[in-house]
Write a protein that holds these residues in place. Structure first.
Motif, short mmCIF file in Angstrom:
data_model
loop_
_atom_site.label_atom_id
_atom_site.label_comp_id
_atom_site.label_asym_id
_atom_site.label_seq_id
_atom_site.Cartn_x
_atom_site.Cartn_y
_atom_site.Cartn_z
N MET A 1 53.69 39.10 46.05
CA MET A 1 53.31 38.59 44.74
C MET A 1 52.69 39.72 43.92
SD MET A 1 51.53 34.98 45.51
CE MET A 1 52.52 33.58 45.18
N ALA A 2 53.10 39.85 42.71
CA ALA A 2 52.65 40.96 41.87
C ALA A 2 51.19 40.87 41.47
CB ALA A 2 53.52 41.02 40.62
N ASN A 3 50.67 39.67 41.25
CA ASN A 3 49.30 39.52 40.78
C ASN A 3 48.28 39.29 41.88
OD1 ASN A 3 49.84 39.97 38.12
ND2 ASN A 3 50.14 37.83 37.63
N GLN A 4 48.66 39.41 43.11
CA GLN A 4 47.72 39.19 44.20
C GLN A 4 46.92 40.46 44.44
OE1 GLN A 4 49.48 37.42 47.58
NE2 GLN A 4 47.52 36.88 48.49
N HIS A 5 45.60 40.32 44.43
CA HIS A 5 44.72 41.47 44.61
C HIS A 5 44.47 41.74 46.08
CE1 HIS A 5 43.75 41.83 40.36
NE2 HIS A 5 43.73 40.51 40.32
N LYS A 6 44.13 42.97 46.38
CA LYS A 6 43.83 43.37 47.75
C LYS A 6 42.56 42.67 48.25
CE LYS A 6 42.67 47.46 50.45
NZ LYS A 6 42.43 48.91 50.40
N HIS A 7 41.57 42.55 47.37
CA HIS A 7 40.30 41.94 47.72
C HIS A 7 40.11 40.64 46.96
CE1 HIS A 7 39.16 45.61 49.79
NE2 HIS A 7 39.53 46.30 48.70
N PRO A 8 39.44 39.66 47.57
CA PRO A 8 39.19 38.41 46.83
C PRO A 8 38.22 38.65 45.68
CG PRO A 8 38.09 38.36 48.97
CD PRO A 8 38.92 39.61 48.93
N VAL A 9 38.34 37.84 44.66
CA VAL A 9 37.45 37.93 43.51
C VAL A 9 36.10 37.35 43.91
CG1 VAL A 9 37.05 37.12 41.15
CG2 VAL A 9 39.34 37.77 41.87
N ARG A 10 35.03 38.07 43.59
CA ARG A 10 33.67 37.62 43.88
C ARG A 10 32.98 37.34 42.55
NH1 ARG A 10 34.58 37.03 49.08
NH2 ARG A 10 34.94 38.97 50.19
N GLY A 11 32.39 36.19 42.45
CA GLY A 11 31.68 35.83 41.22
C GLY A 11 30.22 36.26 41.29
N LEU A 12 29.72 36.77 40.20
CA LEU A 12 28.30 37.12 40.10
C LEU A 12 27.68 36.24 39.04
CD1 LEU A 12 28.54 41.03 40.06
CD2 LEU A 12 27.81 39.60 41.95
N ARG A 13 26.60 35.59 39.39
CA ARG A 13 25.90 34.75 38.42
C ARG A 13 24.61 35.43 38.00
NH1 ARG A 13 26.94 28.56 39.84
NH2 ARG A 13 29.03 28.82 40.66
N GLY A 14 24.09 35.03 36.88
CA GLY A 14 22.81 35.54 36.43
C GLY A 14 22.90 36.86 35.68
N ILE A 15 24.10 37.26 35.31
CA ILE A 15 24.28 38.49 34.55
C ILE A 15 24.80 38.09 33.17
CG2 ILE A 15 25.50 40.69 34.40
CD1 ILE A 15 25.74 40.59 37.46
N ASP A 16 23.96 38.28 32.16
CA ASP A 16 24.38 37.85 30.83
C ASP A 16 25.42 38.81 30.25
OD1 ASP A 16 23.01 40.01 29.44
OD2 ASP A 16 21.15 38.87 29.62
N ASP A 17 26.06 38.37 29.21
CA ASP A 17 27.16 39.14 28.61
C ASP A 17 26.70 40.52 28.11
OD1 ASP A 17 28.90 37.08 29.15
OD2 ASP A 17 28.84 36.25 27.12
N ASP A 18 25.50 40.59 27.53
CA ASP A 18 25.01 41.87 27.02
C ASP A 18 24.80 42.87 28.16
OD1 ASP A 18 25.05 41.01 24.39
OD2 ASP A 18 22.92 40.46 24.38
N LEU A 19 24.21 42.41 29.27
CA LEU A 19 23.99 43.28 30.42
C LEU A 19 25.32 43.76 30.99
CD1 LEU A 19 22.17 44.65 32.48
CD2 LEU A 19 22.07 42.47 33.72
#
Length: 66
Positions: A1-19
């Motif tokens: 699959m062309a769009n499959q990444h090598k590593h899973p996506v990890r979500g980070l919370r608590g980081i605002d858009d400006d930071l």
């Protein structure tokens, strides 16, 4: 699959858009990217053998407007 990444996506919370945008700017001229910098910090933080703390870019001096 062309769009499959090598590593899973990890979500980070608590980081605002400006930071997150400031972090993108700080890594824009580096030889790595945000993901690489975060990974390097985590490896250093958990004492992985050979891991080194990431270098911080020089702080830009903010000039007062006006």
């Amino acid at each position: 699959m062309a769009n499959q990444h090598k590593h899973p996506v990890r979500g980070l919370r608590g980081i605002d858009d400006d930071l997150w945008a400031d972090f993108a700017t700080a890594t824009a001229n580096a030889e790595s990217d945000r993901s690489a910098e975060v990974r390097q910090f985590i490896e250093w933080y958990v004492h992985r053998p050979g891991a080194q703390r990431p270098e911080r870019p020089a702080q830009e001096v903010e000039r007062p407007s006006g």
